[in-house]
Design an enzyme around this catalytic site. Structure first.
Site, PDB file in Angstrom:
ATOM      1  N   CYS A   1     -16.900   0.793 -26.810  1.00 31.08           N
ATOM      2  CA  CYS A   1     -18.235   1.378 -26.849  1.00 31.08           C
ATOM      3  C   CYS A   1     -18.831   1.470 -25.456  1.00 31.08           C
ATOM      4  O   CYS A   1     -19.731   0.732 -25.064  1.00 31.08           O
ATOM      5  CB  CYS A   1     -19.110   0.601 -27.833  1.00 31.08           C
ATOM      6  SG  CYS A   1     -18.524   0.905 -29.503  1.00 31.08           S
TER       7      CYS A   1
ATOM      8  N   GLU B   1       4.409  -6.465   1.580  1.00 38.25           N
ATOM      9  CA  GLU B   1       3.873  -6.979   0.317  1.00 38.25           C
ATOM     10  C   GLU B   1       3.676  -5.857  -0.695  1.00 38.25           C
ATOM     11  O   GLU B   1       2.547  -5.558  -1.085  1.00 38.25           O
ATOM     12  CB  GLU B   1       2.516  -7.646   0.563  1.00 38.25           C
ATOM     13  CG  GLU B   1       2.553  -8.762   1.562  1.00 38.25           C
ATOM     14  CD  GLU B   1       1.165  -9.181   2.015  1.00 38.25           C
ATOM     15  OE1 GLU B   1       1.040 -10.269   2.571  1.00 38.25           O
ATOM     16  OE2 GLU B   1       0.208  -8.410   1.805  1.00 38.25           O
TER      17      GLU B   1
ATOM     18  N   GLY C   1       0.786  -1.228   0.000  1.00 43.53           N
ATOM     19  CA  GLY C   1       0.000   0.000   0.000  1.00 43.53           C
ATOM     20  C   GLY C   1       0.813   1.270   0.000  1.00 43.53           C
ATOM     21  O   GLY C   1       0.267   2.347   0.214  1.00 43.53           O
TER      22      GLY C   1
ATOM     23  N   TYR D   1     -10.916   3.759 -10.973  1.00 42.22           N
ATOM     24  CA  TYR D   1     -10.506   4.452  -9.748  1.00 42.22           C
ATOM     25  C   TYR D   1     -10.402   5.965  -9.918  1.00 42.22           C
ATOM     26  O   TYR D   1      -9.874   6.615  -9.025  1.00 42.22           O
ATOM     27  CB  TYR D   1      -9.105   4.006  -9.327  1.00 42.22           C
ATOM     28  CG  TYR D   1      -8.899   2.546  -9.080  1.00 42.22           C
ATOM     29  CD1 TYR D   1      -9.614   1.877  -8.093  1.00 42.22           C
ATOM     30  CD2 TYR D   1      -7.944   1.841  -9.802  1.00 42.22           C
ATOM     31  CE1 TYR D   1      -9.372   0.528  -7.844  1.00 42.22           C
ATOM     32  CE2 TYR D   1      -7.704   0.500  -9.559  1.00 42.22           C
ATOM     33  CZ  TYR D   1      -8.421  -0.146  -8.577  1.00 42.22           C
ATOM     34  OH  TYR D   1      -8.172  -1.472  -8.332  1.00 42.22           O
TER      35      TYR D   1
HETATM   36  C1  PLP Z   1      -3.022  -5.886  -3.464  1.00 41.17           C
HETATM   37  C2  PLP Z   1      -2.340  -6.353  -2.250  1.00 41.17           C
HETATM   38  C3  PLP Z   1      -1.078  -5.855  -1.897  1.00 41.17           C
HETATM   39  C4  PLP Z   1      -0.326  -4.807  -2.700  1.00 41.17           C
HETATM   40  O1  PLP Z   1      -0.844  -3.522  -2.610  1.00 41.17           O
HETATM   41  P1  PLP Z   1      -0.034  -2.291  -3.259  1.00 41.17           P
HETATM   42  O2  PLP Z   1      -0.921  -1.129  -3.019  1.00 41.17           O
HETATM   43  O3  PLP Z   1       0.134  -2.571  -4.700  1.00 41.17           O
HETATM   44  O4  PLP Z   1       1.262  -2.185  -2.548  1.00 41.17           O
HETATM   45  C5  PLP Z   1      -0.472  -6.388  -0.781  1.00 41.17           C
HETATM   46  N1  PLP Z   1      -1.081  -7.334  -0.025  1.00 41.17           N
HETATM   47  C6  PLP Z   1      -2.294  -7.837  -0.317  1.00 41.17           C
HETATM   48  C7  PLP Z   1      -2.896  -8.883   0.529  1.00 41.17           C
HETATM   49  C8  PLP Z   1      -2.973  -7.346  -1.438  1.00 41.17           C
HETATM   50  O5  PLP Z   1      -4.179  -7.840  -1.729  1.00 41.17           O
END
Ligand code: PLP
Length: 403
Positions: free
Chosen positions: A328, A259, A218, A302
């Site tokens: 379309c 992640e 995130g 988004y």
């Molecule tokens: C989508 C996702 C992420 C990655 O999010 P980013 O905003 O791209 O860093 C990490 N962990 C989980 C469980 C996700 O679903």
């Protein structure tokens, strides 16, 4: 990446085209790694769903990364790319027991995100340790569609439900080996992360034999020149200290895991599309490209901003264009955006086209998906062929009803 080079790739591979700069992925990965040089055990689990081309996954593997997988198919892609099962973290939401069985048979590490599944899984596999995804009840993220850690989000086990978790694992004998959160995408504020971290630390104290804490992804990257982005270096310093302090208190050196999706691959990507038509209407000049929401959905889904350069005419006088697709439906990429004068046949380059772009592409309007090219040290590698009409027919079965 320079404009002449991008133009040459468009000439070589055709349009529309996704281009990824491998060096940018490498530098972003190293940036995160360096920011956490103060912890003993950092694991970077790249969020596969952001950009799941197998050559990109192999690049992550060469950097010693792991994968975060949200579907069994992403786990399979990871194995295909050469990861070992213990390098694949399966963190799905709301999947069937059958899919979890499959993940067990492949040996992936499993994170569960509901009480009922924890109970069912634990009864079936009492000897397989799992981690749990916690909903920390934090509102974060750049857009309500991508904020996934708030109180009414579908994701995770509520932080209020720890007594139930403890009851379940007492009954099943399951070992909880990690706690996990992912609060959303586009989080700018380091304080938000740290607040989430404090919630996880509190939760972690309920379990006496953890191996890791996973703080999800995130991290915000800049989409506009003037956009702020997460200060990874500052974040690394603050989080490392806090994490080390926690481990000391907990009595075990845990792994700290992240992640990142966007952080690693957003800025590496360029989406190239050709202008089919320039159409001045009463109060708007439309530039219609040979693509649409089928190839790049983020602006429509988004309201995401993607910077657009006219790389065929970079020195042209700026005018305001509304850049639209050929689907379309209303598929607007940019409204009244100042762009160097656009002529029919010009190639437009969309920035930040690495994360959640190709991976969200579809065949809507029976259009083929574009090719993907990876560039490393000024050499280009085709990493996915452009789809053809045969691909559209591939799984269809023709039935003639006898009317
Ligand atoms: C989508 C996702 C992420 C990655 O999010 P980013 O905003 O791209 O860093 C990490 N962990 C989980 C469980 C996700 O679903």
């Amino acid at each position: 990446m320079n404009k002449e080079y991008l133009i040459s790739l468009e000439q070589k591979y055709g349009s529309p085209l996704y281009v990824y700069d491998a060096e940018k992925i490498i530098s972003q990965y190293k940036r995160l790694e360096n920011a956490f040089s103060g912890v003993n055990n950092l694991k970077i689990n790249y969020a596969t769903k952001a950009l799941s081309n197998i050559s990109i996954l192999k690049l992550i593997k060469s950097l010693n990364g792991n994968l975060d997988c949200v579907s069994i198919q992403e786990v399979q892609l990871g194995l295909e790319a050469g990861f070992t099962p213990d390098q694949l973290c399966f963190t799905p939401s709301g999947v069937s027991m059958t899919e979890l069985d499959h993940a067990v048979s492949l040996g992936a590490k499993i994170t569960l995100d509901s009480l009922s599944v924890l109970e069912e899984f634990g009864s079936k596999y009492p000897n397989i340790p799992v981690s749990i995804r916690i909903n920390p009840h934090i509102m974060a993220g750049g857009n309500k569609k991508i904020s996934v850690g708030h109180v009414s989000s579908k994701f995770g086990i509520s932080k209020e439900h720890m007594p139930d978790v403890l009851e379940i694992i007492k009954q099943t004998g399951t070992r909880i080996d990690g706690v996990h959160m992912h609060t959303g995408s586009d989080i700018l504020d380091i304080d938000v992360f740290v607040r989430g971290a404090e919630v996880l630390f509190e939760i972690a104290r309920n379990f006496n034999d953890l191996d890791f804490i996973d703080f999800g992804g995130g991290f915000k990257v800049a989409y506009k020149e003037e956009d702020p982005s997460t200060d990874i270096e500052e974040f690394g310093k603050i989080m490392s200290d806090r994490f080390n302090e926690f481990c000391k208190d907990y009595g075990k050196d845990l792994a700290i895991e992240f992640e990142p999706g966007k952080l690693l691959v957003s800025e590496c990507g360029y989406f190239l599309a050709k202008v089919n038509v320039v159409k001045p209407n009463t109060n708007t000049i439309f530039a219609g490209i040979d693509s649409g929401l089928n190839h790049l959905l983020r602006p429509m889904y988004y309201d995401a901003y993607h910077h657009i350069d006219n790389i065929s005419n970079p020195l042209g006088n700026e005018k305001k264009y509304t850049v639209v697709g050929y689907i379309c439906e209303t598929d607007t990429f940019a409204k009244h955006r100042p762009i160097a004068e656009i002529r029919q046949g010009d190639v437009l380059s969309f920035k930040n086209a690495g994360a959640y772009c190709f991976s969200m592409a579809s065949n809507y309007n029976s259009r083929c998906r574009p090719a993907e090219v990876m560039v490393y040290k000024n050499k280009d590698y085709l990493i996915r062929e452009r789809e053809t009409f045969d691909d559209l027919l591939k799984h269809q079965i023709e039935v003639n009803l006898d009317l």
